[in-house]
Design a protein around this motif. Sequence first.
Motif: not given
Length: 370
Positions: A267-275
């Motif tokens: 999930p942390g990586t998906v959040r970074e992608l969103g950023d």
Amino acid sequence: MTGHAEFRRRARAWLAGNVPADGLPDPDTDHGFRAHREWERRLFDAGYSGLSWPVEYGGRGGDVLHEAIFAEEYERAAAPVRITRPAQRFLGPTLIHYGSAEQRRRWLPAMLRADDIWCQGFSEPDAGSDLAGLRTRARWDGTGFVVDGQKTWTTYGRFADRMFTLVRTGEPGGRHRGLSALVIDLRSPGVRVRPVRQLHGQTGFAEVFLDSVAVPAENLVGPRDEGWRVALTLLSFERGPDAGAPERTARRLAALAGDVLAADAAPGTVRELGDRYARLAALRAYVHRRVGSRLCGEPVGAQSSLVKLFSARLDADIVRLGVEVFGDERLAEGTPEFLDYWHSRAGSIYGGTAEIQRTVVADRILGLPR
Ligand SMILES: Cc1cc2nc3c(=O)[nH]c(=O)nc-3n(C[C@H](O)[C@H](O)[C@H](O)COP(=O)(O)OP(=O)(O)OC[C@H]3O[C@@H](n4cnc5c(N)ncnc54)[C@H](O)[C@@H]3O)c2cc1C
């Protein structure tokens, strides 16, 4: 020129039918450069060069919105990098602004047709950020100039026919005075071009050595000793809004997102992608706003430094996220990510480093004390 919506439709259709499916060989090689020159001629013949330049100089007589639309469609179509980019983005526009009618007629059509390839000879071994500290000297011998010195980091210098340079013509005193803009024919006696091998192995960059090179008086652009003004105009075009940049970034980000999601990312990586996607949306909106300002005739201004800073940082952060998730092997030599990595590093240097852009933002936008 047709209206903007119709122009976009036609450009998109032309690109869909003409962009080479397997790309072109690297322009930093001899055969690759020849292939790119041919591609430029096809673009010119199809009416996609000099879109906002006057028709009498080989341009299409459109406006900055036609330029921006084509830049977007070009990147969305993943079309080859353009070797006439320095000429079309900043060298030609500077000549349109400062060149005499005779100079424009002499140089601009051949520039657009890629019959003459142009490069920018500003940087020197001891003058980059501190451009006014340059030492290449042009002496007046009664009929023309005689130039001695060295330029470096010259993009496409190995293949170019002409170099737009900044040289010292007056006595040092006020450092910004006594500089002049000269166009040097790189086939002239006394010019030696030495390729520079970059970290990714390519050699399109060059050092250019000038040893008593005779340059005719008619190659002086703008008033003698007032080249600093010409240089500032050129740099403002160079740093102006590039509507293709967000689309280039979008392609890189989409490729990374595809890989990340296929790998069942944390999930942390998906959040970074969103950023990264949020920043891309902001970049696109800001570039559109800048294009709108240009369309209304506003000067490029210091905001272009903001765009460059934001864009270079975002590109670097996209590459960094890929390495964090997939490890160093993502940057294996020859992969698209390998080239993206080096380009993202260079983005904080060319056209003025990130530190210099921050100084411009602090000084001219935020009004902070020096
Ligand atoms: C891909 C690429 C293409 C290029 N193409 C061309 C080209 O075609 N023609 C051309 O003329 N040049 C070209 N350049 C050169 C480019 O313009 C210079 O590299 C750039 O201006 C920085 O100059 P420099 O390399 O001399 O570094 P320096 O100016 O020596 O800077 C070194 C470091 O010190 C920092 N620094 C310097 N002065 C200050 C200051 N006052 N405040 C804070 N920090 C400072 C810089 O930010 C940098 O981190 C290209 C560069 C790259 C990477």
